[in-house]
Design a protein around this motif. Structure first.
Motif, PDB file in Angstrom:
ATOM      1  N   GLU A  55      17.150 -45.148  39.813  1.00 22.69           N
ATOM      2  CA  GLU A  55      15.748 -44.730  39.766  1.00 22.69           C
ATOM      3  C   GLU A  55      14.901 -45.416  40.820  1.00 22.69           C
ATOM      4  OE1 GLU A  55      13.750 -44.252  36.002  1.00 22.69           O
ATOM      5  OE2 GLU A  55      15.629 -44.387  34.923  1.00 22.69           O
ATOM      6  N   THR A  91      13.480 -46.426  44.624  1.00 30.37           N
ATOM      7  CA  THR A  91      13.253 -45.821  45.932  1.00 30.37           C
ATOM      8  C   THR A  91      12.844 -46.898  46.926  1.00 30.37           C
ATOM      9  OG1 THR A  91      12.483 -43.766  44.936  1.00 30.37           O
ATOM     10  CG2 THR A  91      11.875 -44.157  47.238  1.00 30.37           C
ATOM     11  N   TYR A 129      11.551 -47.381  50.874  1.00 27.88           N
ATOM     12  CA  TYR A 129      10.932 -46.504  51.862  1.00 27.88           C
ATOM     13  C   TYR A 129      10.402 -47.317  53.024  1.00 27.88           C
ATOM     14  CZ  TYR A 129       8.879 -42.119  53.366  1.00 27.88           C
ATOM     15  OH  TYR A 129       8.616 -40.961  54.054  1.00 27.88           O
ATOM     16  N   TYR A 149       8.698 -46.470  57.189  1.00 27.02           N
ATOM     17  CA  TYR A 149       8.414 -45.436  58.177  1.00 27.02           C
ATOM     18  C   TYR A 149       8.085 -46.063  59.509  1.00 27.02           C
ATOM     19  CZ  TYR A 149       3.577 -46.409  56.715  1.00 27.02           C
ATOM     20  OH  TYR A 149       2.399 -47.024  56.386  1.00 27.02           O
ATOM     21  N   ASP A 154       6.319 -45.026  63.549  1.00 30.41           N
ATOM     22  CA  ASP A 154       5.730 -44.009  64.416  1.00 30.41           C
ATOM     23  C   ASP A 154       6.414 -43.994  65.780  1.00 30.41           C
ATOM     24  OD1 ASP A 154       4.602 -46.311  65.480  1.00 30.41           O
ATOM     25  OD2 ASP A 154       2.712 -46.001  64.413  1.00 30.41           O
ATOM     26  N   GLN A 161       5.193 -39.573  30.396  1.00 24.82           N
ATOM     27  CA  GLN A 161       3.774 -39.864  30.579  1.00 24.82           C
ATOM     28  C   GLN A 161       2.921 -38.616  30.426  1.00 24.82           C
ATOM     29  OE1 GLN A 161       3.956 -41.428  34.523  1.00 24.82           O
ATOM     30  NE2 GLN A 161       4.546 -43.474  33.870  1.00 24.82           N
ATOM     31  N   GLU A 197       1.833 -52.576  56.222  1.00 26.66           N
ATOM     32  CA  GLU A 197       1.679 -52.259  54.818  1.00 26.66           C
ATOM     33  C   GLU A 197       2.918 -52.690  54.061  1.00 26.66           C
ATOM     34  OE1 GLU A 197       1.886 -48.272  52.018  1.00 26.66           O
ATOM     35  OE2 GLU A 197       2.295 -48.056  54.150  1.00 26.66           O
ATOM     36  N   LYS A 212       6.258 -51.124  43.444  1.00 24.94           N
ATOM     37  CA  LYS A 212       5.922 -50.807  42.065  1.00 24.94           C
ATOM     38  C   LYS A 212       7.120 -51.137  41.192  1.00 24.94           C
ATOM     39  CE  LYS A 212       5.020 -46.471  39.895  1.00 24.94           C
ATOM     40  NZ  LYS A 212       4.147 -45.310  39.864  1.00 24.94           N
ATOM     41  N   ARG A 237       8.509 -50.675  37.425  1.00 24.30           N
ATOM     42  CA  ARG A 237       8.231 -49.924  36.199  1.00 24.30           C
ATOM     43  C   ARG A 237       9.275 -50.276  35.153  1.00 24.30           C
ATOM     44  NH1 ARG A 237       9.712 -44.892  34.132  1.00 24.30           N
ATOM     45  NH2 ARG A 237       8.339 -44.451  32.389  1.00 24.30           N
ATOM     46  N   VAL A 239      12.388 -52.448  39.787  1.00 23.60           N
ATOM     47  CA  VAL A 239      11.702 -51.965  40.986  1.00 23.60           C
ATOM     48  C   VAL A 239      11.853 -50.450  41.055  1.00 23.60           C
ATOM     49  CG1 VAL A 239      11.640 -51.993  43.499  1.00 23.60           C
ATOM     50  CG2 VAL A 239      12.104 -54.099  42.242  1.00 23.60           C
ATOM     51  N   GLU A 240      10.739 -49.728  41.143  1.00 26.15           N
ATOM     52  CA  GLU A 240      10.823 -48.264  41.251  1.00 26.15           C
ATOM     53  C   GLU A 240      10.662 -47.835  42.706  1.00 26.15           C
ATOM     54  OE1 GLU A 240       9.204 -45.383  38.225  1.00 26.15           O
ATOM     55  OE2 GLU A 240       7.807 -44.984  39.855  1.00 26.15           O
ATOM     56  N   THR A 241       9.663 -48.403  43.406  1.00 27.38           N
ATOM     57  CA  THR A 241       9.500 -48.094  44.828  1.00 27.38           C
ATOM     58  C   THR A 241       9.176 -49.373  45.586  1.00 27.38           C
ATOM     59  OG1 THR A 241       7.133 -47.680  44.596  1.00 27.38           O
ATOM     60  CG2 THR A 241       8.580 -45.776  44.413  1.00 27.38           C
ATOM     61  N   LEU A 242       9.596 -49.367  46.840  1.00 33.17           N
ATOM     62  CA  LEU A 242       9.247 -50.466  47.732  1.00 33.17           C
ATOM     63  C   LEU A 242       9.064 -49.863  49.120  1.00 33.17           C
ATOM     64  CD1 LEU A 242      10.759 -53.998  47.727  1.00 33.17           C
ATOM     65  CD2 LEU A 242      10.273 -52.843  49.872  1.00 33.17           C
ATOM     66  N   THR A 243       7.904 -50.057  49.695  1.00 34.70           N
ATOM     67  CA  THR A 243       7.599 -49.492  51.010  1.00 34.70           C
ATOM     68  C   THR A 243       7.154 -50.614  51.933  1.00 34.70           C
ATOM     69  OG1 THR A 243       6.875 -47.405  50.052  1.00 34.70           O
ATOM     70  CG2 THR A 243       6.133 -47.857  52.276  1.00 34.70           C
ATOM     71  N   GLU A 244       7.689 -50.602  53.149  1.00 39.78           N
ATOM     72  CA  GLU A 244       7.296 -51.630  54.111  1.00 39.78           C
ATOM     73  C   GLU A 244       7.265 -50.990  55.488  1.00 39.78           C
ATOM     74  OE1 GLU A 244       9.675 -55.135  53.828  1.00 39.78           O
ATOM     75  OE2 GLU A 244       8.287 -56.291  55.051  1.00 39.78           O
ATOM     76  N   SER A 245       6.147 -51.111  56.192  1.00 39.62           N
ATOM     77  CA  SER A 245       6.026 -50.421  57.466  1.00 39.62           C
ATOM     78  C   SER A 245       4.911 -50.972  58.336  1.00 39.62           C
ATOM     79  CB  SER A 245       5.756 -48.938  57.236  1.00 39.62           C
ATOM     80  OG  SER A 245       6.909 -48.331  56.736  1.00 39.62           O
ATOM     81  N   THR A 246       4.965 -50.612  59.597  1.00 43.94           N
ATOM     82  CA  THR A 246       3.859 -50.883  60.510  1.00 43.94           C
ATOM     83  C   THR A 246       3.477 -49.579  61.183  1.00 43.94           C
ATOM     84  OG1 THR A 246       5.286 -51.291  62.384  1.00 43.94           O
ATOM     85  CG2 THR A 246       4.730 -53.191  61.030  1.00 43.94           C
ATOM     86  N   SER A 247       2.238 -49.479  61.630  1.00 49.60           N
ATOM     87  CA  SER A 247       1.830 -48.259  62.320  1.00 49.60           C
ATOM     88  C   SER A 247       0.665 -48.565  63.250  1.00 49.60           C
ATOM     89  CB  SER A 247       1.407 -47.186  61.312  1.00 49.60           C
ATOM     90  OG  SER A 247       0.367 -47.673  60.504  1.00 49.60           O
ATOM     91  N   ARG A 248       0.425 -47.682  64.181  1.00 54.26           N
ATOM     92  CA  ARG A 248      -0.736 -47.842  65.047  1.00 54.26           C
ATOM     93  C   ARG A 248      -1.126 -46.510  65.640  1.00 54.26           C
ATOM     94  NH1 ARG A 248       1.577 -50.856  70.335  1.00 54.26           N
ATOM     95  NH2 ARG A 248       3.332 -49.478  70.681  1.00 54.26           N
ATOM     96  N   ASP A 262       3.074 -46.937  33.599  1.00 51.24           N
ATOM     97  CA  ASP A 262       3.256 -46.354  34.922  1.00 51.24           C
ATOM     98  C   ASP A 262       3.487 -47.449  35.954  1.00 51.24           C
ATOM     99  OD1 ASP A 262       3.533 -44.138  36.595  1.00 51.24           O
ATOM    100  OD2 ASP A 262       1.503 -44.397  37.358  1.00 51.24           O
TER     101      ASP A 262
END
Lengths: 488, 461
Positions: free
Chosen positions: A80, A82, A84, A86, A88, A284, B38, B42, B44, B48-57, B156
């Motif tokens: 379950e 994820t 992630y 990204y 550019d 939910q 960033e 999260k 839940r 761990v349900e989600t993990l996001t790690e990034s840079t942008s410009r 949630d």
């Protein structure tokens, strides 16, 4: 998967490669890196968007802009979980870095092999158009809207009209063998006006606003033939003029009739979100555990249909590379289907519905709506109005929202009228409708034969991600709804 | 350009883009470069349900061709892409029309502050925690909510987010400036359930530095309390009653004042406050301030504190409403010219397009009564903890929102209410504010203490 006659083979891979400069060997290396820590599924989502907008304001074409963005989002699933990341930059070192970052959601040795890629077959629902050559044509369109709104009525004092469009290229490559691409045009015309009448309200004066607009996945000639600038401008002006004489909306429970088209946002809020699989998987949603049970009167059937040509909510494939479908969610009052993405379908053992969408490459996909509407019934709209002794006729809404967990929804009427003895009478302002999704469906007693979709103005927000959608409904009567106004 | 470029190079980059736009035929130009990163996770039900790690410009360009203007942007820093962006802007500015009010501010008007140094809006500690400790913050927040009561068995999730943003801006009138902002936050959204149904609520804490975050235990317990008190919510009959807006909701009502004094809406006569300068628009208890220079404490700036606004002009402190009397509108350079005044330093600049109008730290000055004292005075009324919907019309003042809260009888809470609407007209609501609380806390760039409003209509069963 749909067997619709419009299916065709996805864009020529060489065309897509010109956008993203990646080939199967590079994709394979990135996916292998993403799976290197034991993930079960990995996906690369490449996106390139070019957008432009032009606006007329106070009779002057004041603004024009153009933007370009591109990037890649890399997702790794482990049960379950994820992961992630990204980027550019589409350079190989940046892609591999993002892949390894997302990989860390799992911990262990690699266990899954990347499957051989199979080019997906997807729908062909909209034209492939360019943006650049037509700027002067767009400029003429917004000027026409400005003139038409002013010409509609001398009390129109402020007009703003804008045209915005984008072309989005996406390529989705996943470890399950997915290789899918699409080119998605989207445009929208919008007009907003302010009307002033110093004589209104017994000499106290009144100011009101109105708006019109629409569009879809169409070519520019849609705006010169099917829906002209004059059409949108006159609608905006008409609404503002009507509102100049509107009185306070009533307060309390009463019969409510919703007009066709955009008032279908009720279906989107009251039903649609509650049938997205993720909310149900996590228990939910107020609709959790109600599959194949009665959730509405037998007059109510609701579909989410991503396969309608040229519509704002339509997609040849979703943002996971799955072709969209026409999904019947509620059939004569019985709950039949949740909208799912790959993750929810796998975890819940559901069929895929082509509902995995995301705002951009920086966003994790989730189950979302496309074009959501109530199917037409048997009733004549005039009979529906005639059946109401005292109630509210809501013709247009400015928007709505829902609390998925307890099912409570609200939406604000931007154009509404009293119904007295079966006749539509005075316009009212400031009407808010509030209800409970599963309960409101029990009060649907009449459904018109006049199904219409909205003009193509909707953007649905969920967990901070906005995606374009359509809503729709025929004329509907609800026997009981709470109207929140200040009048009597 | 590669991600190893130094920060100074990106400012140079903004200046170079301005120079290239001028050589390409612009009469004025302004470039803005953003770089951000960033991290969010999260957790839940403990996993761990989600993990996001990034840079942008990204980079945005606004050019002028006399009084014509246009803008372009891209996140592709390759030379070909930048060239396309510059040429695109210059070409577009040939087809837009003359707007005599369009143009950059005069060189003499710019902020002398050119960086965020000393403002206390950037702290690198938001990235000091290793990922596992950040996940632990999210986990602990949810765990505290789940442990609070056996009626909380679902959630949630708990979240931890951290981000930083660096912005550079340069223009052809000689202005150049940059600042960094940091942000971190924790939160959770527990779901309470009993035989009467399911209710969700949430709570969070955010700050510019980890040192100022509430603890996961505090946030989790508060979230649980808020979800639990909604259980068994009922409807109430349609009636007129006193309404006490909790500070979280009062913040939105007071925020509507900012939108109603927005210079853009004022020059269009599209706001109920157009033409009302110097007039009484609210109760004498109401003093509203917008302060883009505010320090929450020494060394710690407010969420809306910046060295300069989106036009490069100095941020200011303004009293918008003084004891009920409207003192000023809020403007950027463009809307100030339209209204024949000077900019109040409220320009907000996104990547593309002309600057909009945004607040600094915008708040209702606190009164003397505690929320408890205000509630104790109410015989029959509603304490609002959540509003739903978009039923606010700033042209007419018509206000109608879905509401959730606690019913008050004889000064005490008698249970939760939901699925009702509250309606009135903002012009009258502001005048009918009969009490202002002493509980002002900045949890974001705008804030309000709780307020009590008379004369509104509740629509229910």
């Amino acid at each position: 998967m749909s067997s619709s006659a419009t299916l065709h083979t996805a864009n020529d891979p060489s065309h897509v490669q010109s956008h993203f400069g990646i080939d199967t060997a590079l994709a394979h290396r990135c996916l292998a890196a993403a799976l290197s820590a034991g993930g079960e599924f990995a996906e690369l989502y490449f996106e390139s968007v070019t957008s432009s907008s032009i606006g007329v304001d106070e009779g002057i074409v004041k603004s024009a802009s153009q933007s370009h963005s591109r990037g890649c989002g890399i997702r790794v699933l482990s049960a379950e979980r994820t992961g992630y990341s990204y980027t550019d930059s589409l350079e190989e070192d940046r892609l591999l870095h993002a892949a390894k970052t997302a990989a860390l959601i799992a911990s262990g040795p690699a266990t899954v092999q990347v499957q051989g890629f199979v080019t997906a077959t997807v729908h062909d629902l909209y034209p492939v158009v360019g943006l650049d050559a037509e700027i002067t044509a767009k400029l003429a369109l917004v000027q026409r809207a400005d003139h038409a709104a002013r010409a509609y009525d001398g009390r129109v004092t402020q007009v703003r009209a804008g045209f915005s469009d984008e072309v989005k290229h996406i390529l989705i490559v996943a470890s399950d063998g997915t290789w899918a691409s699409d080119t998605q045009p989207l445009s929208r015309f919008s007009v907003s006006v302010i009307a002033n009448d110093s004589q209104a309200d017994g000499g106290k004066g009144a100011t009101a606003r109105g708006s019109g607009g629409g569009g879809g996945r169409v070519t520019l000639d849609y705006y010169t033939t099917t829906r002209t600038p004059e059409y949108f401008a006159e609608e905006a002006a008409r609404q503002a003029i009507v509102q100049l004489t509107a009185k306070a909306a009533p307060a309390g429970e009463m019969e409510v009739v919703l007009g066709p088209g955009w008032p279908g946002v009720l279906i989107h809020e009251a039903v649609g979100h509650g049938l997205e699989a993720d909310f149900n998987r996590k228990k939910q949603s107020a609709f959790a555990g109600l599959m194949d049970q009665r959730v509405a009167t037998d007059k109510v059937s609701v579909a989410d249909n991503g396969t309608m040509p040229n519509r704002r909510g339509s997609l040849n494939m979703d943002d996971e590379g799955t072709p969209t479908q026409n999904n019947l969610l509620i059939e004569n009052g019985m709950l039949r289907r949740y909208m799912s993405d790959k993750l929810s379908a796998k975890l819940m053992g559901l069929p895929g519905t082509g509902s995995g969408r995301r705002e951009s490459y920086s966003s994790i996909p989730m189950p979302r709506m496309t074009n959501t509407y109530m199917l037409p019934g048997q009733d004549d709209p005039a009979d529906i109005l005639r059946s109401v002794k005292r109630g509210l006729f809501a013709a247009n809404f400015s928007g709505g929202s829902v609390d998925i967990t307890n099912g409570k929804f609200v939406f604000a009427a931007s154009e509404a009228y009293l119904i007295e003895d079966g006749k539509v009478t005075a316009p009212v302002k400031g009407a808010m409708l509030i209800g409970n999704g599963p309960e409101a469906l029990q009060y649907v007693s009449m459904v018109g034969h006049d199904l219409a979709l909205d003009e193509g103005i909707g953007t649905c927000g969920k967990r901070g991600q906005g995606v374009p959608v359509c809503v729709g409904a025929p004329t509907i009567k609800l026997d009981k709804m709470t109207v929140g106004g200040t009048g009597h | 350009m590669t991600p190893t470029d130094s920060k100074a190079e990106l400012l140079t980059h903004a200046q170079q883009i301005v120079d290239r736009a001028m050589r390409a035929g612009a009469t004025d130009a302004e470039a803005v470069v953003y770089e951000g990163d960033e991290f969010s996770t999260k957790v839940r039900l403990g996993q761990v349900e989600t993990l996001t790690e990034s840079t942008s410009r990204a980079v945005g360009l606004r050019v002028f061709n006399g009084h014509r203007t246009a803008s372009t942007s891209t996140n592709d820093f390759s030379n070909a892409s930048i060239e396309r962006m510059i040429r695109g802007a210059v070409e577009l500015a040939k087809i837009t029309e003359e707007d005599p009010f369009a143009g950059l501010p005069d060189a003499s008007a710019y902020s002398t502050l050119r960086s965020g140094e000393g403002l206390g809006i950037y702290f690198d500690d938001v990235y000091q925690l290793p990922a596992k400790d950040r996940i632990e913050m999210a986990r602990a927040t949810e765990a505290a909510a789940m442990a609070a009561d056996t009626r909380i068995q679902n959630s949630d999730g708990g979240t931890f987010t951290a981000s930083t943003m660096h912005k550079w801006i340069a223009n052809s009138r000689g202005f150049e400036g940059e600042f960094r902002k940091s942000y971190c936050g924790i939160g959770c959204a527990p779901i309470a359930q009993d035989e009467r149904g399911m209710q969700r609520d949430g709570w969070g804490s955010s700050a510019r530095t980890l040192r100022k975050l509430d603890t996961p235990e505090e946030v989790g317990r508060e979230a649980a309390k808020r979800a639990l008190r909604r259980l068994g919510a009922r409807r109430v009959p349609t009636q007129r009653a006193s309404i006490v807006f909790s500070r979280e909701i009062a913040r939105g009502i007071i925020g509507d004042i900012f939108d109603a004094v927005n210079g853009d809406a004022v020059y269009r006569n599209a706001t109920m406050f157009a033409g009302k300068l110097g007039e009484e628009v609210a109760s004498p208890l109401v003093t509203v301030i917008d302060d883009g220079t505010m320090m929450l404490e020494p060394g710690l700036g407010g969420f809306g504190t910046l060295p300069f606004d989106g036009d490069g002009l100095p941020m200011q402190r303004k009293v918008i409403v003084d004891k009920g009397v409207l003192q000023t509108y809020v403007t950027n350079t463009y809307t100030a010219r339209k209204l024949g005044t000077r900019s109040t330093g409220n320009a907000s600049r996104g990547l593309a397009g002309a600057p909009g109008i945004g607040s600094g730290n915008f708040y209702l000055q606190p009164g003397t009564l505690s929320p408890r004292e205000i509630i104790a005075e109410v015989q029959n009324g509603l304490y609002v903890t959540e509003v739903l919907g978009s039923g606010v019309n700033l042209v007419t003042g018509d206000y109608s929102q879905g509401a959730t809260g606690m019913w008050i009888e004889n000064g005490v809470f008698t249970g939760a209410v939901e699925e009702i609407t509250i309606a009135g007209n903002l012009k009258e609501m502001y005048k009918n504010i009969v009490a202002v609380g002493n509980d002002l806390v900045f949890r974001g760039s705008s804030a309000s203490p709780c307020i009590r409003v008379e004369g509104m209509t509740i629509a229910g069963s």
